[in-house]
Scaffold this active site. Structure first.
Site, PDB file in Angstrom:
ATOM      1  N   ASP A   6       0.908  -1.142   0.000  1.00 42.00           N
ATOM      2  CA  ASP A   6       0.000   0.000   0.000  1.00 42.00           C
ATOM      3  C   ASP A   6       0.946   1.190   0.000  1.00 42.00           C
ATOM      4  O   ASP A   6       1.568   1.483   1.026  1.00 42.00           O
ATOM      5  CB  ASP A   6      -0.877   0.007   1.251  1.00 42.00           C
ATOM      6  CG  ASP A   6      -1.849   1.172   1.228  1.00 42.00           C
ATOM      7  OD1 ASP A   6      -1.428   2.279   0.843  1.00 42.00           O
ATOM      8  OD2 ASP A   6      -3.020   0.987   1.588  1.00 42.00           O
ATOM      9  N   HIS A   7       1.077   1.841  -1.138  1.00 42.16           N
ATOM     10  CA  HIS A   7       2.182   2.815  -1.224  1.00 42.16           C
ATOM     11  C   HIS A   7       1.995   3.992  -0.266  1.00 42.16           C
ATOM     12  O   HIS A   7       2.945   4.687   0.053  1.00 42.16           O
ATOM     13  CB  HIS A   7       2.431   3.263  -2.674  1.00 42.16           C
ATOM     14  CG  HIS A   7       1.452   4.275  -3.185  1.00 42.16           C
ATOM     15  ND1 HIS A   7       0.194   3.946  -3.593  1.00 42.16           N
ATOM     16  CD2 HIS A   7       1.557   5.612  -3.377  1.00 42.16           C
ATOM     17  CE1 HIS A   7      -0.435   5.033  -3.999  1.00 42.16           C
ATOM     18  NE2 HIS A   7       0.373   6.060  -3.881  1.00 42.16           N
ATOM     19  N   HIS A  17      -5.777   2.784   1.016  1.00 39.89           N
ATOM     20  CA  HIS A  17      -5.081   3.971   1.537  1.00 39.89           C
ATOM     21  C   HIS A  17      -5.855   4.701   2.653  1.00 39.89           C
ATOM     22  O   HIS A  17      -5.291   5.043   3.689  1.00 39.89           O
ATOM     23  CB  HIS A  17      -4.800   4.970   0.420  1.00 39.89           C
ATOM     24  CG  HIS A  17      -4.229   4.361  -0.822  1.00 39.89           C
ATOM     25  ND1 HIS A  17      -3.298   3.354  -0.792  1.00 39.89           N
ATOM     26  CD2 HIS A  17      -4.452   4.616  -2.140  1.00 39.89           C
ATOM     27  CE1 HIS A  17      -2.967   3.021  -2.033  1.00 39.89           C
ATOM     28  NE2 HIS A  17      -3.657   3.765  -2.866  1.00 39.89           N
TER      29      HIS A  17
HETATM   30  C1  BG6 Z   1      -3.418   4.562  -6.418  1.00 36.54           C
HETATM   31  C2  BG6 Z   1      -4.721   4.584  -7.140  1.00 36.54           C
HETATM   32  O1  BG6 Z   1      -3.392   3.511  -5.494  1.00 36.54           O
HETATM   33  O2  BG6 Z   1      -3.218   5.780  -5.742  1.00 36.54           O
HETATM   34  C3  BG6 Z   1      -4.786   5.742  -8.094  1.00 36.54           C
HETATM   35  O3  BG6 Z   1      -4.900   3.385  -7.861  1.00 36.54           O
HETATM   36  C4  BG6 Z   1      -4.457   7.039  -7.389  1.00 36.54           C
HETATM   37  O4  BG6 Z   1      -6.061   5.837  -8.720  1.00 36.54           O
HETATM   38  C5  BG6 Z   1      -3.173   6.901  -6.591  1.00 36.54           C
HETATM   39  O5  BG6 Z   1      -4.299   8.033  -8.386  1.00 36.54           O
HETATM   40  C6  BG6 Z   1      -2.943   8.125  -5.727  1.00 36.54           C
HETATM   41  O6  BG6 Z   1      -1.659   8.044  -5.170  1.00 36.54           O
HETATM   42  P1  BG6 Z   1      -0.864   9.345  -4.735  1.00 36.54           P
HETATM   43  O7  BG6 Z   1       0.388   8.832  -4.130  1.00 36.54           O
HETATM   44  O8  BG6 Z   1      -0.652  10.163  -5.961  1.00 36.54           O
HETATM   45  O9  BG6 Z   1      -1.763  10.044  -3.760  1.00 36.54           O
END
Ligand code: BG6
Length: 489
Positions: free
Chosen positions: A177-178, A240
């Site tokens: 989960d980045h 997230h």
């Molecule tokens: C991803 C989603 O997990 O997170 C995307 O699949 C989204 O749809 C992205 O744009 C948002 O990540 P960040 O790091 O730009 O907030």
């Protein structure tokens, strides 16, 4: 600092994620001395590329995403390409041979990361094939990294998990989960548990509500096929948003071990109030963007973005009131909000403390100025505390003032990308910032209940203009509880 020796095998090496995130992150680790000279990267995909074509592509991705130095050619020489069909036995056998050969060249002690950066329908069969073709039998450790989506609902997530668990133990599975790699998301725990002034007040006696917003300017982009099947609840909330809620709500762990932290997060997710089908409208709002304006540009509606979206009822926005039914949080709403094509790209948390019963120091409306703690996750990283104080010369009149700390302002601090941190954690065997299966399961259970409520009613789409902060109902959700979304940083 540990400098792991490893072979990283990337499934889906010609894809967008590899290009935009993985190659640059591996390069940064290399530049920062966080990966041993003894490493190799094997890219797998169907295209019949050679090592040279692959290396050119890696180089192009680095040129675009990071600033490279003279070591870049040496770095790229560690990359190998292997044309691969995930359903073919031969592909796995050949990969086995290649890995053994590279392990001879690079002395990586047989340590292997299998990174699945591709369509999820193959996750289960790849895991099984890796096991049955002996690719897990190496003298070193083997780990499996999985990108989301991890299932489509609780049922499919369970099936997927069972398939993977046949081949890999829970400790070997790294579900990415980045958001958990973002500096300020990792900081939530520290801000809470390392500060008496917050932790003593961090409960339903002193906090009135918590707001978590993750808004994006981007629309569906090139991902219509995936996104239209997913929608914002599955794409952002299941993972997230609920992960951030768990970090905000969890009890202090007894120590910082992975097991202790994860089990506190699981307990928080287990306390999520399940929402009955008939009540979903009272707790959750869904939206889909219409046309509109953003940064001087005219934008199409979601349904106009691609032919296949013309009739779509997929939500591109979700706002919700999440209740955590435990002793600490009873009665405190956690409002969450996320969407595409909104007015700004921003992820932040606002903790609103209960106001004092009466404030003598404000003569004019509004007289209520609750203390707020804002945790800015992106694009700015930092915290701001909103207080009331008398400004010099202002008599006895109070004014809101802010105490701010920003990471961005510190010279020489270039916070590593989330992927860089998570890859490093995986290489050193730290699963803390990856999602445990129990977290995935409790999150899906919650999301399923909302989706089933929505499935039973008609969506009134499109219901917010591109470039706005979402549908009117998302504001009413808070207004009916006497709150409003704080547009501050
Ligand atoms: C991803 C989603 O997990 O997170 C995307 O699949 C989204 O749809 C992205 O744009 C948002 O990540 P960040 O790091 O730009 O907030």
């Amino acid at each position: 600092m540990q400098t792991p020796k490893v072979t990283i095998v990337i499934f889906g090496a010609t894809g967008d994620l590899a290009k935009r995130k993985l190659f640059p992150s591996i390069y940064k680790l290399y530049q920062n001395g966080k990966i041993d000279e003894d490493f190799a990267v094997v890219g797998l995909a169907r295209r019949p590329w050679t090592n040279d074509v692959f290396r050119d592509n890696v180089k192009a991705s680095l040129d675009q995403e990071v600033s490279t130095d003279e070591n870049v050619d040496k770095f790229i020489s560690h990359f190998y390409y292997h044309s691969f069909d995930v359903t073919e036995t031969d592909s796995y056998n050949n990969l086995h041979g290649l890995l053994e050969e590279l392990e001879g060249t690079y002395q990586t002690s047989g340590n292997r990361i299998f990174y699945l950066a591709m369509a999820p329908e193959y996750f289960g069969s790849i895991a099984k094939n890796l096991q049955s073709h002996g690719l897990k039998n190496s003298p070193g450790w083997t780990r499996l990294v999985i990108e989301k989506p991890f299932g489509h609902d609780l049922e499919s997530a369970k099936e997927l998990n069972n398939e993977i668990r046949v081949a890999f133990d829970e400790e070997q599975i790294y579900r990415i989960d980045h958001y958990l790699g973002k500096e300020m998301v990792q900081n939530i725990e520290v801000i809470r548990f390392a500060n008496g002034i917050f932790e003593h007040l961090w409960n339903n006696r002193f906090i009135s509500n918590i707001q978590v917003t993750s808004s994006e300017k981007l629309g569906v982009e090139e991902r219509a096929r995936y996104y239209d099947h997913s929608g914002a609840a599955r794409d952002m909330v299941q993972n997230h948003m609920l992960q951030m809620v768990a970090l905000l709500a969890m009890e202090p762990p007894i120590n910082l071990s992975t097991d202790e932290i994860r089990s506190e997060k699981v307990r928080a997710l287990r306390s999520l109030r399940m929402i009955e089908k008939e009540q979903v409208q009272d707790y959750f709002v869904r939206g889909q963007y219409g046309s509109g304006h953003l940064d001087g540009q005219e934008l199409r509606s979601y349904r106009e973005e691609a032919d296949e979206l013309a009739q779509s009822n997929t939500e591109t926005f979700v706002a919700g009131k999440v209740m955590i039914d435990n002793y600490r949080w009873a009665g405190v709403p956690f409002y969450i909000r996320t969407g595409k094509r909104m007015a700004e790209k921003c992820t932040k948390i606002v903790v609103e403390f209960k106001d004092i019963p009466m404030n003598l120091y404000y003569k004019e409306e509004p007289k209520k100025h609750p203390n707020l703690l804002v945790i800015n996750i992106q694009p700015n990283e930092g915290i701001t505390l909103y207080l009331n104080a008398k400004k010099a010369g202002a008599g006895s009149i109070a004014q809101p003032i802010q105490l701010s700390y920003t990471n961005n302002g510190i010279d020489g601090i270039n916070t590593p990308e989330a992927y860089e941190k998570l890859l490093y954690d995986c290489m050193i065997g730290d699963t803390t910032n990856f999602t445990h299966w129990d977290e995935v399961a409790y999150s899906w259970r919650f999301i399923d209940s909302i989706l089933s409520g929505w499935a039973a009613t008609e969506a009134d789409f499109p219901n917010y203009a591109s470039g706005s902060m979402g549908p009117k109902a998302a504001h009413e959700l808070l207004e009916k509880d006497g709150f409003h979304w704080w547009q501050i940083s």
